[in-house]
Design an enzyme around this catalytic site. Structure first.
Site, mmCIF file in Angstrom:
data_model
loop_
_atom_site.group_PDB
_atom_site.id
_atom_site.type_symbol
_atom_site.label_atom_id
_atom_site.label_comp_id
_atom_site.label_asym_id
_atom_site.label_seq_id
_atom_site.Cartn_x
_atom_site.Cartn_y
_atom_site.Cartn_z
ATOM 1 N N CYS A 101 0.843 -1.325 -0.005
ATOM 2 C CA CYS A 101 -0.151 0.112 -0.130
ATOM 3 C C CYS A 101 0.919 1.105 0.093
ATOM 4 O O CYS A 101 0.305 2.348 -0.167
ATOM 5 C CB CYS A 101 -1.025 0.072 1.248
ATOM 6 S SG CYS A 101 -0.031 0.023 2.865
HETATM 7 C C1 LIG Z 1 0.666 -4.877 3.066
HETATM 8 S S1 LIG Z 1 1.836 -6.244 3.277
HETATM 9 C C2 LIG Z 1 0.697 -7.506 3.639
HETATM 10 C C3 LIG Z 1 0.231 -8.005 4.896
HETATM 11 C C4 LIG Z 1 -0.358 -9.270 5.017
HETATM 12 N N1 LIG Z 1 -1.871 -9.260 4.679
HETATM 13 C C5 LIG Z 1 -0.504 -9.760 6.468
HETATM 14 O O1 LIG Z 1 -1.670 -10.356 6.834
HETATM 15 O O2 LIG Z 1 0.625 -9.603 7.140
HETATM 16 C C6 LIG Z 1 2.521 -6.728 1.732
HETATM 17 C C7 LIG Z 1 3.677 -7.789 1.852
HETATM 18 O O3 LIG Z 1 3.964 -8.037 0.542
HETATM 19 C C8 LIG Z 1 5.322 -8.419 0.489
HETATM 20 N N2 LIG Z 1 5.843 -8.372 -0.949
HETATM 21 C C9 LIG Z 1 6.227 -7.243 -1.329
HETATM 22 N N3 LIG Z 1 6.917 -7.563 -2.626
HETATM 23 C C10 LIG Z 1 6.522 -8.643 -2.839
HETATM 24 C C11 LIG Z 1 6.730 -9.613 -3.963
HETATM 25 N N4 LIG Z 1 7.387 -9.298 -5.181
HETATM 26 N N5 LIG Z 1 6.372 -10.959 -3.811
HETATM 27 C C12 LIG Z 1 5.680 -11.477 -2.628
HETATM 28 N N6 LIG Z 1 5.428 -10.757 -1.783
HETATM 29 C C13 LIG Z 1 5.927 -9.185 -1.629
HETATM 30 C C14 LIG Z 1 5.937 -7.717 1.593
HETATM 31 O O4 LIG Z 1 7.119 -8.307 2.112
HETATM 32 C C15 LIG Z 1 4.604 -7.408 2.663
HETATM 33 O O5 LIG Z 1 4.827 -8.551 3.750
#
Ligand SMILES: C[S@@+](CC[C@H](N)C(=O)[O-])C[C@H]1O[C@@H](n2cnc3c(N)ncnc32)[C@H](O)[C@@H]1O
Length: 199
Positions: A85
């Site tokens: 986000c």
């Molecule tokens: C907004 S957080 C989501 C939190 C999650 N809904 C929870 O319950 O904790 C977004 C997540 O996306 C991960 N992320 C970022 N880039 C990514 C990628 N290329 N592939 C997979 N995950 C990724 C980040 O590390 C982060 O943990």
């Protein structure tokens, strides 16, 4: 109660808050059970926490969503993705999540790509993000996002929900987009729970 075991895949899994919600749905008898078929996360601390919290093997982590092919994903009933986000949030730089922008928030489109590639589309997909995504600034991109989902056969339900309306002591507004394939189930968002004050 649905007697089937819900097969679930999550993207941007973090520490797996939605998985906790599924656990509660199971405890409260709304679903018989669920099985995490895979999760996708790149942060090593989040991965360790996720596996410890949910007692799930790290082998189920598929890693970077950009490296995945829909053709390799196991059949699931439900996909969930609370995509990054930072580029949408008021606390961030608001660069947006246009598909070409290459921002972290634009990674949400990777789930659309995978839905286009996968052999058997999940019946249900849940997207979650900050409430700011519904603002005028991001309207066009969000409409394009929804258009793709509709073209894939999904009926959409969307709402901004506030955590404190659901017995959680926090002012946290979040946008939820629920996509249901071929209109196979009707859906309505849960009504806010009436607050009462005990002194
Ligand atoms: C907004 S957080 C989501 C939190 C999650 N809904 C929870 O319950 O904790 C977004 C997540 O996306 C991960 N992320 C970022 N880039 C990514 C990628 N290329 N592939 C997979 N995950 C990724 C980040 O590390 C982060 O943990």
């Amino acid at each position: 109660m649905n007697n089937k075991i819900l097969k679930v895949g999550t993207f941007f899994s973090g520490i797996g808050a939605p998985e906790k919600a599924l656990e509660r749905l199971k405890q409260e008898g709304y679903i018989k059970d669920y099985q995490v078929m895979f999760f996708s996360e790149i942060d090593k601390y989040a991965i360790k926490s996720y596996c410890a919290i949910h007692n799930i093997s790290e082998n189920l982590n598929l890693g970077d969503i950009t490296k995945l092919s829909g053709k390799d994903l196991p059949r699931c009933n439900l996909w969930i993705g609370g995509f990054p986000c930072q580029d949408i949030s008021a606390a961030g730089n608001m660069k947006g999540f246009e598909i070409e922008s290459k921002t972290r928030s634009s990674l949400g489109w990777e789930m659309i790509r995978l839905l286009k590639e996968v052999n058997n589309k999940p019946e249900y997909v849940i997207f979650e993000n900050v409430a700011m995504i519904t603002s005028k600034k991001f309207k066009t991109t969000l409409e394009l996002f929804k258009k793709d989902l509709k073209e894939l056969g999904y009926t959409l339900y969307e709402s901004v929900l506030s955590a404190n309306d659901y017995e959680i002591p926090q002012m946290r507004k979040r946008y939820f987009l629920i996509a249901i394939l071929n209109n196979c189930k009707k859906f309505s968002f849960p009504k806010a729970i009436k607050k009462s004050l005990f002194i």
